[in-house]
Structures are given as C-alpha cells and as structure tokens.
Write a protein that holds these residues in place. Structure first.
Motif, PDB file in Angstrom:
ATOM      1  N   PRO A  80       2.736  11.409  -1.911  1.00  0.00           N
ATOM      2  CA  PRO A  80       3.331  11.764  -2.940  1.00  0.00           C
ATOM      3  C   PRO A  80       5.287  12.152  -3.114  1.00  0.00           C
ATOM      4  O   PRO A  80       5.580  11.499  -4.201  1.00  0.00           O
ATOM      5  CB  PRO A  80       2.778  13.717  -3.111  1.00  0.00           C
ATOM      6  CG  PRO A  80       1.531  13.338  -2.561  1.00  0.00           C
ATOM      7  CD  PRO A  80       1.551  12.386  -1.618  1.00  0.00           C
ATOM      8  N   THR A  81       5.501  12.214  -1.923  1.00  0.00           N
ATOM      9  CA  THR A  81       6.781  12.438  -1.714  1.00  0.00           C
ATOM     10  C   THR A  81       7.643  10.617  -2.533  1.00  0.00           C
ATOM     11  O   THR A  81       8.367  10.007  -2.921  1.00  0.00           O
ATOM     12  CB  THR A  81       7.164  12.697  -0.745  1.00  0.00           C
ATOM     13  OG1 THR A  81       7.182  13.878  -0.517  1.00  0.00           O
ATOM     14  CG2 THR A  81       8.775  12.333  -0.549  1.00  0.00           C
ATOM     15  N   LEU A  82       6.865   9.685  -1.601  1.00  0.00           N
ATOM     16  CA  LEU A  82       7.260   8.612  -2.094  1.00  0.00           C
ATOM     17  C   LEU A  82       6.729   7.858  -3.094  1.00  0.00           C
ATOM     18  O   LEU A  82       7.809   6.661  -4.081  1.00  0.00           O
ATOM     19  CB  LEU A  82       6.480   7.452  -0.814  1.00  0.00           C
ATOM     20  CG  LEU A  82       6.063   5.693  -1.528  1.00  0.00           C
ATOM     21  CD1 LEU A  82       6.490   5.713   0.710  1.00  0.00           C
ATOM     22  CD2 LEU A  82       5.614   5.290  -1.445  1.00  0.00           C
ATOM     23  N   SER A  83       5.809   8.140  -3.935  1.00  0.00           N
ATOM     24  CA  SER A  83       5.420   7.604  -5.013  1.00  0.00           C
ATOM     25  C   SER A  83       6.194   8.214  -5.976  1.00  0.00           C
ATOM     26  O   SER A  83       6.521   7.488  -6.807  1.00  0.00           O
ATOM     27  CB  SER A  83       3.988   8.112  -5.364  1.00  0.00           C
ATOM     28  OG  SER A  83       2.627   7.671  -4.972  1.00  0.00           O
ATOM     29  N   ALA A  84       6.782   9.837  -5.974  1.00  0.00           N
ATOM     30  CA  ALA A  84       7.925  10.438  -6.599  1.00  0.00           C
ATOM     31  C   ALA A  84       9.115   9.887  -6.555  1.00  0.00           C
ATOM     32  O   ALA A  84      10.072   9.490  -7.237  1.00  0.00           O
ATOM     33  CB  ALA A  84       7.720  11.667  -6.595  1.00  0.00           C
ATOM     34  N   GLY A  85       9.731   9.607  -4.697  1.00  0.00           N
ATOM     35  CA  GLY A  85      10.782   8.302  -4.763  1.00  0.00           C
ATOM     36  C   GLY A  85      10.866   7.209  -5.822  1.00  0.00           C
ATOM     37  O   GLY A  85      11.566   6.838  -6.260  1.00  0.00           O
TER      38      GLY A  85
ATOM     39  N   SER B 213       0.871  -1.426  -0.436  1.00  0.00           N
ATOM     40  CA  SER B 213       0.023  -0.018  -0.461  1.00  0.00           C
ATOM     41  C   SER B 213       1.627   1.334  -0.257  1.00  0.00           C
ATOM     42  O   SER B 213       2.259   1.046   1.124  1.00  0.00           O
ATOM     43  CB  SER B 213      -0.963  -0.047   0.853  1.00  0.00           C
ATOM     44  OG  SER B 213      -1.284   1.663   1.208  1.00  0.00           O
ATOM     45  N   PHE B 214       0.203   2.090  -1.019  1.00  0.00           N
ATOM     46  CA  PHE B 214       1.138   3.473  -1.089  1.00  0.00           C
ATOM     47  C   PHE B 214       1.195   3.833   0.421  1.00  0.00           C
ATOM     48  O   PHE B 214       2.059   5.335   0.964  1.00  0.00           O
ATOM     49  CB  PHE B 214       0.880   4.295  -2.359  1.00  0.00           C
ATOM     50  CG  PHE B 214       1.484   3.535  -3.190  1.00  0.00           C
ATOM     51  CD1 PHE B 214       3.003   4.217  -4.071  1.00  0.00           C
ATOM     52  CD2 PHE B 214       0.599   2.450  -4.685  1.00  0.00           C
ATOM     53  CE1 PHE B 214       3.139   3.249  -5.224  1.00  0.00           C
ATOM     54  CE2 PHE B 214       1.962   1.953  -5.430  1.00  0.00           C
ATOM     55  CZ  PHE B 214       3.070   2.957  -5.854  1.00  0.00           C
ATOM     56  N   SER B 215       0.143   4.232   0.468  1.00  0.00           N
ATOM     57  CA  SER B 215      -0.363   5.137   1.586  1.00  0.00           C
ATOM     58  C   SER B 215      -0.002   4.887   3.394  1.00  0.00           C
ATOM     59  O   SER B 215       0.613   5.475   4.031  1.00  0.00           O
ATOM     60  CB  SER B 215      -1.770   5.496   1.920  1.00  0.00           C
ATOM     61  OG  SER B 215      -2.305   4.360   2.251  1.00  0.00           O
TER      62      SER B 215
END
Length: 296
Positions: free
Chosen positions: A29-34, A16-18
């Motif tokens: 958003p920071t994690l997804s961008a990374g 899960s991204f969250s």
C-alpha cells in the motif's frame, strides 16, 4: 520525490507491485500510494494497472528514463558528500561474466587496501544482465565483453583479451597435441556454458565457422561445474585461457591452445555513462586503468 521515483523504477523493473515493495523495503500500500502521488504530481498516468501491473504507459516509459537519471544523480550526490565528510565508504556492486571472475581480485584487492571502508558485492552474471543491471541502477560496474555485441550507453575500459583453449584429460582425444583447431574441437563431446552466456555464443560461432554443429552433451552456467566434469576424464570443455591459468591445472588435466582461426575477444570494465561519476565508480575506474598491462 526521490523515494517515489525509486518506487516507480522498482515497479518497472520487477513488473509487480508486491515484488517491488519487497525490494524497496516497504508495504505494498505504501508503494502504490507513492506511485499514485507521483502520477498526481506529474499529471499523467504512469502505470497501466487494475489489481495487477500491466505495463507502463507511453508517458511512464519516458518518465522512467528521467527517473533513472534523477535517482542516479541523487545517489551520486549523497555518495560524494559522504566521501567528503568521512572518506570513501559504502558498497561497490560489481557483476562479472563467468569467464572473467578469476581476475576480479586483481581489481578489488588494491582498491580495498587504499579504501578499507568500502565493501564489495561480486556476482556472476550474463553480459545482458550486466548491461540491464547498470541501466536499472542495480549494480555500479560490470566486467564483460566489449567487442562482440552492442554495449549501449555505458563507459568502457578495455582490460585484457580473452583467448580459448581445449580443457581435456590425458588419454582423451587430442590430449597429446600441442594445439588443436576449431574443426577438431567440434568433433568431440563437449560440456559448455549455457546459451544465455555470451562466451557460449562466441564458441558456437567459432564452431559453426569451422563446419561443426554445436551440440554439447552437458551445459551449465557455472565454469566450476564444467571443470568438475572435465576432471572425471569423460568430458572436455572450451574455456578462456585466463580462467584456466587461475585454476592452476595439473595432470591428468591438459590445457591445449585452440588455433585456426586464432580467436580473441576484448574483456573490459563497464560503468554508467554519467558525469560526474560517483566517487566509488571513479575510484574503481582509476584502479582498473592500472591493470592495463602485459599480464592482462
């Protein structure tokens, strides 16, 4: 790059991204961008996703193995540099099967006496959770069974052998016996650990081999909960002898050795198979070697 690999490991673990963002202490958003930057750097898609996580790609599965290795080595390097600069410090995370929790103090107490800058986190976990936690870099060491189910790629050190006894109360069946058999134990109402615990799977195997069907009237993942029920005088349980010794039982509770067959299993320390070991893990491993004595 290390931060992005940390993000990727968290997403694979949490699925899960969250939740991964929360465990990493960053925004989603920071994690997804990374992770997107990591994919661009490597030139492959790592995660199947739309608006949600849908698993890793084949390339992602392979990168995950490398990510764990690289992040683990990076943490070990930083820990060793800190140790060289200011002595051994930091947090030692240890996960322990419930039946072995009583002996952890014999390991952590002398360790901290020599290294007061070290803090400990000790958690109760199943044997499977311990191995997964080591693989996911979530814990530094575990204490678990060594000889009953596959361990995978860990380094292990035997500490002591686990034997079993019937815990019951005066006036209950077999309470006046000096010993009991597994066949006899299987004929009385029992409260036992839950099936996700390896101790429960061991007990079930022993009861079945004696011709019984394991049908406990109560299950719990807490040995304290089991002990509390035995104290009511209405329940009996099967527990590890070392654990019972720590409980310092007295009347009306009785501890009766279970024989025929005499069952023993090896309990030991497991740590990541990594060279060199982190300073914390290497020190814990060295301290554990001192416990390999008759009392354990």
């Amino acid at each position: 790059m290390i931060d992005k690999l940390e993000f990727f490991i968290a997403v694979a673990r949490e699925q899960s991204f969250s939740r991964a963002a929360e465990t990493c202490g960053v925004t989603q958003p920071t994690l997804s961008a990374g992770i997107k930057q990591l994919e661009e750097t490597l030139g492959v898609l790592l995660v199947n996703r739309s608006s949600r996580f849908h698993g890793l790609t084949p390339e992602g599965e392979r990168v995950l193995e490398w990510a764990k290795r690289i992040v683990g080595d990076s943490r070990a390097m930083r820990q060793e540099v800190r140790a060289l600069k200011s002595g051994l410090t930091g947090l030692m995370r240890i996960a322990v099967i419930p039946t072995a929790l009583s002996m952890v103090a014999a390991l952590t107490t002398p360790f901290r006496a020599k290294h007061p800058g070290v803090r400990f986190s000790v958690s109760s976990a199943t044997s499977q959770e311990i191995l997964q936690g080591i693989d996911d870099l979530e814990i530094d060491a575990g204490i678990t069974y060594l000889d009953n189910e596959p361990l995978g790629t860990v380094r292990s050190l035997p500490l002591y052998t686990e034997q079993y006894c019937l815990l019951t109360s005066i006036g209950s069946p077999f309470s006046d016996h000096r010993s009991v058999t597994w066949a006899e134990v299987g004929r009385i109402p029992l409260c036992l650990l839950t099936p996700d615990m390896q101790n429960r799977r061991i007990v079930d195997q022993l009861l079945v081999s004696a011709g019984n069907r394991p049908e406990p009237t109560l299950e719990s993942n807490s040995v304290i909960a089991l002990y509390a029920h035995v104290k009511t005088g209405q329940w009996a349980s099967i527990m590890a002898e070392k654990l019972v010794e720590t409980l310092s039982i007295s009347d009306p509770i009785r501890s009766i050795p279970i024989i025929e067959p005499q069952a023993v299993h090896q309990i030991g320390l497991v740590v990541p198979r990594r060279e060199p070991m982190t300073p914390l893990t290497a020190t814990l491993f060295a301290e554990a070697k001192k416990l390999i004595a008759p009392q354990f």
